[in-house]
Motif scaffolding. Structure first.
Motif: not given
Length: 182
Positions: A51, A89, A18-20, A163, A47-48
């Motif tokens: 970015d 992003e 995921g994002c984190t 992600s 995923g961050r």
């Protein structure tokens, strides 16, 4: 219809990216029973991070273009970094589908009333992401090792999380597990 059998459990790998965070779990399914055989993760990969990598690159490109004209560094200004991260992003999502070769990035009034535009090529993006992609293998290998399984012993690999849509992430995971990336 597949049914689980007692003598040969159905082994499934779950990858959550995921994002984190990033986690890999292997579960064995038998009639009336689910056993988590292993679970490993990299809680500092998400995923961050992809970015932030692009945003940092954009900040560097912006500084290089306007060298000597800026009243500070873009990375030191929260509002500027928020704009860079949002653009990063969007670029990441643009570059995710197979066959996309570049992402055009345009930012109006990014900092000090200066506009900025550039293009991020897919090969440059994947080159920048190489250190992050290299971190995907560890949890997968550790999970397989702890479960005493090979990738070929898995009936299915289920991937979830936003992600996992990143093209180079899909290809890397497929390569690690010896699967076809789709």
């Amino acid at each position: 219809r597949k049914e689980f059998t007692k003598d040969k459990p159905t082994n499934v790998m779950f990858i959550d990216f995921g994002c984190t965070s990033y986690s890999v779990s292997i579960c064995a399914f038998e009639p009336g029973k689910l056993t988590v055989k292993s679970s490993h993760f990299d809680q500092e990969l998400g995923g961050r991070d992809f970015d932030l990598l692009i945003a940092t690159w954009l900040a560097g490109e912006f500084e290089a273009k306007y060298k000597g004209k800026l009243s500070g560094k873009p990375a030191e200004r929260p509002k500027t970094m928020n704009k860079l991260i949002a653009a990063a992003e969007k670029a990441k999502k643009t570059l995710s589908p197979a066959g996309v070769k570049e992402a055009r990035i345009n930012l109006e009034c990014l900092m000090d009333d200066l506009d900025f535009g550039t293009t991020l090529k897919a090969d440059k993006y994947e080159e920048m992401c190489a250190p992050l992609l290299a971190r995907l293998e560890g949890p997968v290998k550790r999970a397989l090792e702890e479960a005493s399984l090979q990738a070929s012993d898995l009936v299915s690999v289920e991937i979830v999380g936003g992600s996992t849509r990143i093209g180079c992430v899909k290809r890397t995971l497929a390569g690690i597990l010896g699967l076809d990336a789709k």
